[in-house]
Motif scaffolding. Structure first.
Motif, PDB file in Angstrom:
ATOM      1  N   UNK B  40       0.858  -3.127   3.190  1.00 37.73           N
ATOM      2  CA  UNK B  40      -0.031  -1.781   3.055  1.00 37.73           C
ATOM      3  C   UNK B  40       0.795  -0.840   2.257  1.00 37.73           C
ATOM      4  N   UNK B  41       2.019  -0.686   2.515  1.00 36.77           N
ATOM      5  CA  UNK B  41       2.776   0.534   2.262  1.00 36.77           C
ATOM      6  C   UNK B  41       2.249   1.901   2.581  1.00 36.77           C
ATOM      7  N   UNK B  42       2.053   1.863   3.786  1.00 30.22           N
ATOM      8  CA  UNK B  42       1.749   3.088   4.458  1.00 30.22           C
ATOM      9  C   UNK B  42       2.190   3.113   5.989  1.00 30.22           C
ATOM     10  N   UNK B  43       3.048   3.771   6.264  1.00 30.90           N
ATOM     11  CA  UNK B  43       3.580   3.649   7.649  1.00 30.90           C
ATOM     12  C   UNK B  43       2.766   3.746   8.719  1.00 30.90           C
ATOM     13  N   UNK B  44       1.840   4.954   8.700  1.00 31.49           N
ATOM     14  CA  UNK B  44       0.817   5.051   9.773  1.00 31.49           C
ATOM     15  C   UNK B  44      -0.041   3.922   9.969  1.00 31.49           C
ATOM     16  N   UNK B  45      -0.677   3.437   8.854  1.00 33.17           N
ATOM     17  CA  UNK B  45      -1.390   2.364   8.744  1.00 33.17           C
ATOM     18  C   UNK B  45      -0.917   1.108   9.173  1.00 33.17           C
ATOM     19  N   UNK B  46       0.406   0.680   8.849  1.00 35.58           N
ATOM     20  CA  UNK B  46       1.346  -0.260   9.152  1.00 35.58           C
ATOM     21  C   UNK B  46       1.582  -0.172  10.759  1.00 35.58           C
ATOM     22  N   UNK B  47       1.709   0.803  11.113  1.00 31.77           N
ATOM     23  CA  UNK B  47       2.122   1.075  12.562  1.00 31.77           C
ATOM     24  C   UNK B  47       0.530   0.305  13.503  1.00 31.77           C
ATOM     25  N   UNK B  48      -0.355   0.925  12.890  1.00 28.84           N
ATOM     26  CA  UNK B  48      -1.572   0.671  13.661  1.00 28.84           C
ATOM     27  C   UNK B  48      -1.856  -0.874  13.488  1.00 28.84           C
ATOM     28  N   UNK B  49      -1.828  -1.326  12.346  1.00 32.25           N
ATOM     29  CA  UNK B  49      -1.998  -2.926  11.993  1.00 32.25           C
ATOM     30  C   UNK B  49      -0.915  -3.734  12.763  1.00 32.25           C
ATOM     31  N   UNK B  50       0.307  -3.366  13.021  1.00 32.50           N
ATOM     32  CA  UNK B  50       1.072  -4.145  14.088  1.00 32.50           C
ATOM     33  C   UNK B  50       0.726  -4.147  15.368  1.00 32.50           C
ATOM     34  N   UNK B  83      -3.890  -7.805   5.223  1.00 30.83           N
ATOM     35  CA  UNK B  83      -4.621  -8.245   3.980  1.00 30.83           C
ATOM     36  C   UNK B  83      -6.076  -7.967   4.223  1.00 30.83           C
ATOM     37  N   UNK B  84      -6.745  -8.193   5.485  1.00 29.59           N
ATOM     38  CA  UNK B  84      -8.000  -7.807   5.917  1.00 29.59           C
ATOM     39  C   UNK B  84      -8.097  -6.304   5.732  1.00 29.59           C
ATOM     40  N   UNK B  85      -7.052  -5.438   6.136  1.00 30.93           N
ATOM     41  CA  UNK B  85      -7.262  -4.154   6.131  1.00 30.93           C
ATOM     42  C   UNK B  85      -7.447  -3.722   4.569  1.00 30.93           C
ATOM     43  N   UNK B  86      -6.645  -4.200   3.874  1.00 31.72           N
ATOM     44  CA  UNK B  86      -6.735  -3.856   2.271  1.00 31.72           C
ATOM     45  C   UNK B  86      -7.935  -4.407   1.807  1.00 31.72           C
ATOM     46  N   UNK B  87      -8.514  -5.242   2.154  1.00 28.63           N
ATOM     47  CA  UNK B  87      -9.976  -5.633   1.624  1.00 28.63           C
ATOM     48  C   UNK B  87     -10.905  -5.009   2.229  1.00 28.63           C
ATOM     49  N   UNK B  88     -10.772  -4.308   3.470  1.00 27.17           N
ATOM     50  CA  UNK B  88     -11.859  -3.228   3.722  1.00 27.17           C
ATOM     51  C   UNK B  88     -11.735  -1.968   3.007  1.00 27.17           C
ATOM     52  N   UNK B  89     -10.429  -1.576   2.828  1.00 30.41           N
ATOM     53  CA  UNK B  89     -10.125  -0.365   2.113  1.00 30.41           C
ATOM     54  C   UNK B  89     -10.547  -0.650   0.692  1.00 30.41           C
ATOM     55  N   UNK B  90     -10.674  -1.643  -0.178  1.00 32.65           N
ATOM     56  CA  UNK B  90     -10.877  -1.831  -1.388  1.00 32.65           C
ATOM     57  C   UNK B  90     -12.709  -1.645  -1.364  1.00 32.65           C
ATOM     58  N   UNK B  91     -13.060  -2.154  -0.345  1.00 35.60           N
ATOM     59  CA  UNK B  91     -14.551  -2.336  -0.106  1.00 35.60           C
ATOM     60  C   UNK B  91     -14.789  -0.749  -0.060  1.00 35.60           C
ATOM     61  N   UNK B  96      -5.943   1.512  -3.298  1.00 38.47           N
ATOM     62  CA  UNK B  96      -4.533   0.619  -2.808  1.00 38.47           C
ATOM     63  C   UNK B  96      -3.890  -0.160  -3.917  1.00 38.47           C
ATOM     64  N   UNK B  97      -3.726   0.363  -5.056  1.00 42.34           N
ATOM     65  CA  UNK B  97      -3.067   0.010  -6.215  1.00 42.34           C
ATOM     66  C   UNK B  97      -1.622  -0.146  -5.758  1.00 42.34           C
ATOM     67  N   UNK B  98      -1.074  -1.235  -5.235  1.00 39.08           N
ATOM     68  CA  UNK B  98       0.305  -1.457  -4.821  1.00 39.08           C
ATOM     69  C   UNK B  98       1.175  -1.620  -6.096  1.00 39.08           C
ATOM     70  N   UNK B  99       0.896  -1.874  -7.119  1.00 39.08           N
ATOM     71  CA  UNK B  99       1.681  -2.033  -8.162  1.00 39.08           C
ATOM     72  C   UNK B  99       1.671  -0.768  -9.209  1.00 39.08           C
ATOM     73  N   UNK B 100       0.961   0.321  -8.705  1.00 41.80           N
ATOM     74  CA  UNK B 100       1.261   1.620  -9.226  1.00 41.80           C
ATOM     75  C   UNK B 100       2.493   2.251  -8.797  1.00 41.80           C
ATOM     76  N   UNK B 101       3.666   2.445  -9.680  1.00 39.14           N
ATOM     77  CA  UNK B 101       4.692   2.774  -8.991  1.00 39.14           C
ATOM     78  C   UNK B 101       5.183   4.084  -9.624  1.00 39.14           C
ATOM     79  N   UNK B 102       5.307   5.397  -9.240  1.00 35.47           N
ATOM     80  CA  UNK B 102       5.535   6.328 -10.153  1.00 35.47           C
ATOM     81  C   UNK B 102       7.067   6.611  -9.911  1.00 35.47           C
TER      82      UNK B 102
END
Lengths: 110, 179
Positions: B40-50, B83-91, B96-102
């Motif tokens: 998810x590349x989001x520390x707060x979300x990752x903590x909650x998901x863990x 992955x379920x979190x990402x799918x929910x976020x997409x819906x 959540x474009x993980x490949x978009x890197x600036x």
């Protein structure tokens, strides 16, 4: 340079021990089923056989009641209704052509 | 912590031992967090998901086939949860474009900005590279542990770590890397 680790410490939730401890407590509280007290266990063990018997009886009587209900419905199994219950059972000899039970009784009296 | 520790922890947790559950959660938080952060590349979300992954793992512990090696099983839970979190976020239409890197500016920054720079830099990596570098450099898991957890070979783990660090350094400190 690639042998040295990248410093990810700013991303590590364990940097704040109090918050991390709270997180772990939350996980344990929600993940672990609540402990069952000895009193609850004792009551459960005492009443479990009674509950099991009552459940079994309820299932048996429920099934019988359902069967009777189906048999007495207009579209139900009328053959079962006429041969299995009450006076119909005693008079079934007339329906299926077997011997009259009164004849047997008269023969015994003689 | 060795496999024997997991082997003894799991039956104790199933018996309702809260201290064993605490030890289990502390042991596996890091790997779950690393996997979630890699996805998810989001520390707060990752903590909650863990956290969510560990709760699921504890609740389903009776389904664990090998109490001595819960790593791959926990990895599957953590990955599916993320992955379920990402799918929910997409819906929900969240980006959540993980490949978009600036490109990330190189100058040193305060701590909060440092975290943001690292998160953005992780975007140059593939998911498995992110997972390996986070498991190794953030959680301190050795290659044998990473290999068992992710279901890859130790050699593969080393290669992924080498590539991941090289890519990250190129993004974080471009001036230090040869062109």
């Amino acid at each position: 340079m690639t042998d040295h680790p990248i410093d990810f410490s700013s991303l590590d939730p364990r940097r704040d021990p109090d918050r991390f401890d709270g997180l772990i407590r939350h996980v344990v509280a929600r993940g672990l089923p609540p402990p069952v007290s000895p009193l609850t266990w004792g009551l459960a063990r005492l009443f479990a056989p009674g509950f099991a018997t009552a459940l079994a009886l309820a299932l048996v009587f429920g099934a019988l009641a359902m069967r009777q209900t189906v048999a007495h419905e207009p579209g139900g199994d009328s053959a079962t209704a006429t041969t299995d219950t009450g006076p119909f059972a005693f008079a079934s000899w007339a329906a299926d052509g077997s011997d009259d039970p009164w004849t047997d009784l008269e023969m015994l009296r003689r | 912590m060795s496999h024997d520790d997991d082997r003894t922890l799991v039956p104790r947790i199933l018996d309702g031992d809260a201290r064993a559950a605490d030890a289990f959660a502390r042991r596996w938080f890091g790997p779950c967090y690393a996997v979630a952060l890699a996805i998810v590349r989001h520390p707060e979300d990752a903590r909650d998901l863990a956290q969510e992954s560990l709760i699921k793992a504890l609740r389903r512990l009776d389904q664990l086939a090998d109490p001595g090696a819960p790593g791959p099983w926990i990895h599957a839970i953590a990955r599916n949860t993320a992955l379920s979190h990402l799918a929910r976020a997409r819906r929900r239409g969240r980006s959540v474009d993980l490949d978009a890197v600036t490109p990330i500016p190189a100058p040193a920054a305060p701590d909060g900005d440092d975290a943001a720079r690292l998160v953005h830099a992780l975007g140059v990596l593939k998911e498995n590279e992110r997972a390996v570098v986070l498991l190794h450099d953030l959680d301190g898991l050795p290659h044998a542990g990473i290999a068992a957890f992710l279901g890859v070979s130790e050699t593969n783990s080393r290669q992924l770590l080498f590539v991941a660090r090289k890519k990250l350094r190129a993004v974080l400190r471009p001036e230090e890397e040869p062109s």
